[in-house]
Design a protein around this motif. Structure first.
Motif, PDB file in Angstrom:
ATOM      1  N   GLU A   1      -2.992   6.152  -2.034  1.00 43.14           N
ATOM      2  CA  GLU A   1      -3.501   5.242  -1.010  1.00 43.14           C
ATOM      3  C   GLU A   1      -4.187   4.024  -1.634  1.00 43.14           C
ATOM      4  O   GLU A   1      -5.299   3.662  -1.285  1.00 43.14           O
ATOM      5  CB  GLU A   1      -4.438   5.991  -0.056  1.00 43.14           C
TER       6      GLU A   1
ATOM      7  N   ASN B   1       1.233   5.416  -2.355  1.00 40.46           N
ATOM      8  CA  ASN B   1       0.785   6.295  -3.428  1.00 40.46           C
ATOM      9  C   ASN B   1       1.424   5.824  -4.733  1.00 40.46           C
ATOM     10  O   ASN B   1       2.633   5.965  -4.936  1.00 40.46           O
ATOM     11  CB  ASN B   1       1.186   7.735  -3.138  1.00 40.46           C
TER      12      ASN B   1
ATOM     13  N   LYS C   1       0.831  -1.199   0.000  1.00 39.84           N
ATOM     14  CA  LYS C   1       0.000   0.000   0.000  1.00 39.84           C
ATOM     15  C   LYS C   1       0.868   1.254   0.000  1.00 39.84           C
ATOM     16  O   LYS C   1       1.858   1.353   0.725  1.00 39.84           O
ATOM     17  CB  LYS C   1      -0.912   0.040   1.221  1.00 39.84           C
TER      18      LYS C   1
ATOM     19  N   GLN D   1       2.138   6.938   3.206  1.00 42.67           N
ATOM     20  CA  GLN D   1       2.118   7.963   2.150  1.00 42.67           C
ATOM     21  C   GLN D   1       3.341   7.908   1.231  1.00 42.67           C
ATOM     22  O   GLN D   1       3.537   8.817   0.414  1.00 42.67           O
ATOM     23  CB  GLN D   1       2.026   9.349   2.794  1.00 42.67           C
TER      24      GLN D   1
END
Length: 443
Positions: A40, A17, A15, A69
């Motif tokens: 995300e 960006n 997980k 992030q």
């Protein structure tokens, strides 16, 4: 621990960006539809291939790694780099031709020792990964065993690697020259053993026109014609003195590039390093043949070779990929090279966007190498060669990131301020090859 489903498939979810490209960005367009930004998202990987991306947690059937992030990008593709030249990086005071004689050739002669070549290949592959490149087109040395060592080092890590023994039968010192017949036999043996095996491919590797006789160039062209799946890599039009020397050696050729054209070396899998001093007719020939230019900005600055007109190439339809060209280049990290590329284009009165630059290091390079079915983007079916990047790793770039507004501003600042220290993790075919605890992770 790896989660395996009932069919035996390894299932991994990362997980973060997600940033990649679905097409070629336009020059200087900051809001470009070619950019795919999926913040995300979970990137889903089974048996080393990407099978999807989604916002919802995939559930307990997956080994999940939440990177918060951080940026998830395709692994970079370095399309021109010299494995034996790590030891001559940042050597003082020469241009191209003197650089070869004073620094490059002595370093490459040491790879005549198979043990040195093997140690060098292992070191090179490890630091390449530690700088965020998961695929590469690589020059070894003239020695057959130096190419073999690179193939084996990459194969053990599951990497996509393109290389081939260097061809040089003149204008090189003793210990670095081959002959046409032995070189052909060495190439044929390496092709039979490695080309198309796992993720390896062979490149007919002409050092540059001055170090090959017309007979050797003809042999290299015959190898290319014998198998259209072979790559070809060489240097072209890097330096003015080099171009003048080629004109003396090959008076029948219209240009430096024409030497390769006459030898039958230009084709869709030809990688032409530098190309600074090409003219419009040369660019047209490259487009017609489907060959592309590997731009080496750090090297071009360090040796004072010149300013590559990236925009002219871009707008003419000539494919351009990004390369470190270590050892004349001063970093294996392609972000550092993109920072240099921006400065070079600014000297030429142009502005390189983050999108055009990063595309050349990922999808653009994959397409130029006919490998976009496998690498260069985060789409279903591609191999999970993925790098996880920190946006910042110090007070200055953290503050700069906090002040960035639009996506391009944020990515552009990251592209210019980040380096290998920002690399948090690296996966090759879904396997972690670099994590924060890996020795040499910031090498």
């Amino acid at each position: 621990m790896t989660v395996v489903d009932q069919a035996g498939a390894q299932r991994l979810a990362l997980k973060g960006n997600l940033l990649d490209f679905t097409a070629k960005p336009q020059w200087a367009h900051l809001d470009d539809g070619a950019v795919r930004w999926r913040p995300e998202h979970w990137l889903l990987i089974e048996d080393g291939r990407i099978v999807g991306a989604q916002t919802q947690d995939p559930g307990e059937g997956w080994l999940r790694q939440d990177y918060g992030q951080r940026l998830l990008l395709p692994g970079f593709i370095d399309t021109h780099v010299h494995a034996p030249q790590l030891e001559v990086m940042a050597s003082y005071g020469t241009e191209l031709l003197d650089w070869l004689q004073r620094y490059t050739f002595p370093a490459e002669m040491r790879f005549g020792d198979p043990e040195v070549a093997q140690e060098g290949a292992e070191r090179f592959i490890q630091v390449l990964l530690a700088h965020g490149s998961t695929s590469a087109v690589v020059f070894p040395t003239v020695h057959k065993h130096s190419a073999q060592a690179l193939f084996e080092a990459a194969r053990s890590r599951g990497m996509r690697l393109i290389t081939g023994k260097v061809l040089m039968d003149r204008h090189a010192p003793d210990g670095l020259r081959d002959d046409v017949q032995q070189a052909r036999e060495d190439c044929e043996d390496l092709i039979a053993r490695y080309h198309g095996v796992d993720r390896l491919a062979y490149a007919v590797t002409v050092r540059f026109a001055p170090t090959s006789t017309p007979e050797q160039l003809a042999m290299a062209g015959a190898l290319c014609r014998s198998d259209a799946s072979l790559y070809m890599q060489t240097h072209v039009a890097e330096n003015r003195s080099e171009c003048a020397w080629v004109a003396e050696l090959f008076p029948q050729a219209r240009s430096y590039l024409d030497v390769y054209e006459q030898a039958g070396l230009l084709h869709p899998r030809a990688v032409m390093a530098h190309g600074i001093w090409l003219d419009e007719q040369d660019r047209a020939v490259l487009r017609q043949r489907g060959a592309h230019v590997a731009h080496c900005p750090s090297s071009n600055l360090f040796l004072g070779s010149g300013v590559f007109d990236w925009r002219a190439a871009h707008e003419s339809g000539l494919a351009v990929s990004l390369a470190s060209d270590v050892g004349a280049g001063t970093s294996l990290n392609l972000l550092r090279n993109l920072g240099d590329a921006y400065k070079l284009q600014a000297l030429g009165g142009q502005r390189l966007s983050a999108w055009v630059g990063l595309h050349a290091a990922t999808l653009g390079a994959a397409e130029a190498l006919s490998l976009s079915h496998e690498i260069g983007h985060l789409s279903e079916g591609t191999m999970a060669d993925v790098c996880v990047w920190d946006w910042s790793c110090g007070a200055v770039d953290a503050w700069r990131q906090s002040r960035a507004a639009a996506l391009h501003e944020r990515v552009f600042a990251w592209m210019n301020l980040a380096d290998e220290r920002h690399l948090h993790a690296c996966y090759v075919a879904g396997r972690p090859v670099l994590t924060p605890s890996t020795p040499g992770a910031a090498a």
